[in-house]
Scaffold this motif. Structure first.
Motif, mmCIF file in Angstrom:
data_model
loop_
_atom_site.group_PDB
_atom_site.id
_atom_site.type_symbol
_atom_site.label_atom_id
_atom_site.label_comp_id
_atom_site.label_asym_id
_atom_site.label_seq_id
_atom_site.Cartn_x
_atom_site.Cartn_y
_atom_site.Cartn_z
ATOM 1 N N PRO A 110 67.222 77.618 5.512
ATOM 2 C CA PRO A 110 66.833 76.213 5.304
ATOM 3 C C PRO A 110 67.234 75.306 6.466
ATOM 4 O O PRO A 110 66.492 74.386 6.825
ATOM 5 N N LEU A 111 68.406 75.562 7.066
ATOM 6 C CA LEU A 111 68.836 74.745 8.193
ATOM 7 C C LEU A 111 67.962 74.995 9.413
ATOM 8 O O LEU A 111 67.622 74.064 10.153
ATOM 9 N N ARG A 112 67.575 76.250 9.610
ATOM 10 C CA ARG A 112 66.684 76.573 10.734
ATOM 11 C C ARG A 112 65.330 75.916 10.537
ATOM 12 O O ARG A 112 64.728 75.402 11.489
ATOM 13 N N ARG A 113 64.839 75.931 9.306
ATOM 14 C CA ARG A 113 63.553 75.290 9.007
ATOM 15 C C ARG A 113 63.620 73.790 9.277
ATOM 16 O O ARG A 113 62.686 73.205 9.843
ATOM 17 N N ARG A 119 61.971 69.111 15.105
ATOM 18 C CA ARG A 119 61.494 69.239 16.481
ATOM 19 C C ARG A 119 59.984 69.030 16.567
ATOM 20 O O ARG A 119 59.491 68.271 17.403
ATOM 21 N N ASP A 120 59.239 69.712 15.677
ATOM 22 C CA ASP A 120 57.778 69.625 15.735
ATOM 23 C C ASP A 120 57.269 68.258 15.288
ATOM 24 O O ASP A 120 56.237 67.784 15.777
ATOM 25 N N SER A 121 57.984 67.631 14.358
ATOM 26 C CA SER A 121 57.549 66.322 13.861
ATOM 27 C C SER A 121 57.563 65.264 14.949
ATOM 28 O O SER A 121 56.772 64.310 14.924
ATOM 29 N N ALA A 127 48.303 60.201 12.627
ATOM 30 C CA ALA A 127 47.291 60.810 11.756
ATOM 31 C C ALA A 127 47.733 62.187 11.279
ATOM 32 O O ALA A 127 47.510 62.563 10.120
ATOM 33 N N GLU A 128 48.365 62.960 12.152
ATOM 34 C CA GLU A 128 48.830 64.295 11.775
ATOM 35 C C GLU A 128 49.959 64.214 10.741
ATOM 36 O O GLU A 128 49.996 64.997 9.795
ATOM 37 N N GLN A 129 50.862 63.249 10.925
ATOM 38 C CA GLN A 129 51.942 63.084 9.954
ATOM 39 C C GLN A 129 51.382 62.638 8.602
ATOM 40 O O GLN A 129 51.862 63.078 7.548
ATOM 41 N N TYR A 130 50.360 61.779 8.641
ATOM 42 C CA TYR A 130 49.716 61.351 7.394
ATOM 43 C C TYR A 130 49.133 62.555 6.660
ATOM 44 O O TYR A 130 49.268 62.676 5.425
ATOM 45 N N ARG A 131 48.485 63.449 7.394
ATOM 46 C CA ARG A 131 47.901 64.641 6.765
ATOM 47 C C ARG A 131 48.998 65.486 6.092
ATOM 48 O O ARG A 131 48.817 65.963 4.972
ATOM 49 N N ILE A 132 50.128 65.645 6.756
ATOM 50 C CA ILE A 132 51.236 66.403 6.165
ATOM 51 C C ILE A 132 51.749 65.713 4.910
ATOM 52 O O ILE A 132 52.002 66.353 3.881
ATOM 53 N N ASP A 133 51.874 64.395 4.974
ATOM 54 C CA ASP A 133 52.333 63.634 3.800
ATOM 55 C C ASP A 133 51.379 63.819 2.622
ATOM 56 O O ASP A 133 51.823 63.901 1.465
ATOM 57 N N GLU A 134 50.091 63.887 2.904
ATOM 58 C CA GLU A 134 49.101 64.088 1.844
ATOM 59 C C GLU A 134 49.224 65.474 1.222
ATOM 60 O O GLU A 134 49.131 65.629 0.002
ATOM 61 N N THR A 156 51.205 80.447 9.177
ATOM 62 C CA THR A 156 51.992 81.177 10.168
ATOM 63 C C THR A 156 53.418 80.673 10.006
ATOM 64 O O THR A 156 53.731 79.534 10.343
ATOM 65 N N ALA A 157 54.278 81.525 9.449
ATOM 66 C CA ALA A 157 55.597 81.097 8.986
ATOM 67 C C ALA A 157 56.474 80.590 10.116
ATOM 68 O O ALA A 157 56.506 81.170 11.208
ATOM 69 N N LEU A 158 57.210 79.513 9.828
ATOM 70 C CA LEU A 158 58.107 78.938 10.830
ATOM 71 C C LEU A 158 59.192 79.927 11.247
ATOM 72 O O LEU A 158 59.644 79.915 12.397
ATOM 73 N N LEU A 159 59.607 80.790 10.314
ATOM 74 C CA LEU A 159 60.711 81.705 10.581
ATOM 75 C C LEU A 159 60.251 83.142 10.792
ATOM 76 O O LEU A 159 61.057 84.069 10.718
ATOM 77 N N ASN A 160 58.969 83.329 11.072
ATOM 78 C CA ASN A 160 58.516 84.682 11.384
ATOM 79 C C ASN A 160 59.197 85.160 12.662
ATOM 80 O O ASN A 160 59.176 84.465 13.681
#
Length: 236
Positions: A110-113, A119-121, A127-134, A156-160
């Motif tokens: 969870p901490l790595r996620r 970082r990615d945010s 507009a991209e953040q709005y899409r995630i919020d939706e 595509t998993a963040l922790l793959n």
């Protein structure tokens, strides 16, 4: 019989170690009774003194279950509680070390996620953040109106470990909690919107069949609205 097996715990674990596969607690109790008839005889004697209707075998199973719940077997067993009744298996010392290392990784995941998402945010447009919020809002509303535990999943998993994905709306989809748990850190092809819509509708259809038995009130009138909102932010 191994003379080094002095404690009851040792005998319980030895019985489990003779099984080649997962066992239910009842199956484990049968193994204990087969290998250690003295334990069964003692349990039978104690069961005979009780007022409730029980047997020595049931008493052994109850003791095994109690020790599992209290962590009495430590890291020497693995428990699969995803099935009913739950199943257990014996872990060799090598498997114990591997299992403990995997648990540490799971605890830290969870901490790595959080770090990856943070970082990615920072690179997302408004507009991209709005899409995630939706995505997140629609997931919550599917729970509210249909009683379904949908989660926002990174296809595509963040922790793959080989090809980790990014926290970006084009990498998101909605999965039922049980399916997301099975997916874990694996990469799955992302649903097309048509597939995502079909998946959600199928889950709601199944929920409709059992809703009254589960005391869940399903509000089907909002489904079209939620799917329309999801299509607007889903992307290709």
């Amino acid at each position: 019989m191994n003379t080094k097996l002095t404690s009851i715990n040792d005998k319980y674990l030895h019985a489990l170690s003779t099984a080649a596969d997962w066992l239910t607690v009842s199956e484990w109790a049968l193994k204990v009774a087969e290998l250690f008839p003295d334990l069964l005889a003692n349990a039978d004697a104690q069961a005979a003194k009780q007022k409730n209707d029980t047997t020595g075998l049931r008493e052994i199973a109850a003791r095994l279950s109690s020790r599992i719940s209290s962590g009495g077997f430590g890291s020497q067993i693995e428990v699969d509680a995803s099935e009913r009744p739950k199943k257990v298996r014996f872990l060799t010392p090598t498997e114990q070390q591997q299992h403990e290392a995997e648990e540490v990784e799971e605890d830290l995941a969870p901490l790595r996620r959080i770090d990856i998402i943070k970082r990615d945010s920072e690179q997302l447009s408004v507009a991209e953040q709005y899409r995630i919020d939706e995505f997140e809002a629609i997931s919550r509303q599917l729970k509210t109106y249909f009683g379904l535990d949908f989660e926002v999943d990174h296809a595509t998993a963040l922790l793959n470990p080989k090809t980790p994905g990014k926290h970006h709306p084009d990498n998101l989809q909605l999965l039922l909690k049980a399916h997301n748990a099975k997916k874990h850190a694996n990469n799955w092809p992302r649903f097309s919107f048509a597939e995502q819509k079909q998946y959600i509708e199928a889950a709601i259809t199944l929920q409709n069949l059992v809703a009254s038995r589960m005391n869940v009130e399903v509000e089907t009138r909002v489904m079209a609205s939620l799917l329309s909102r999801l299509e607007a932010v889903y992307g290709s």
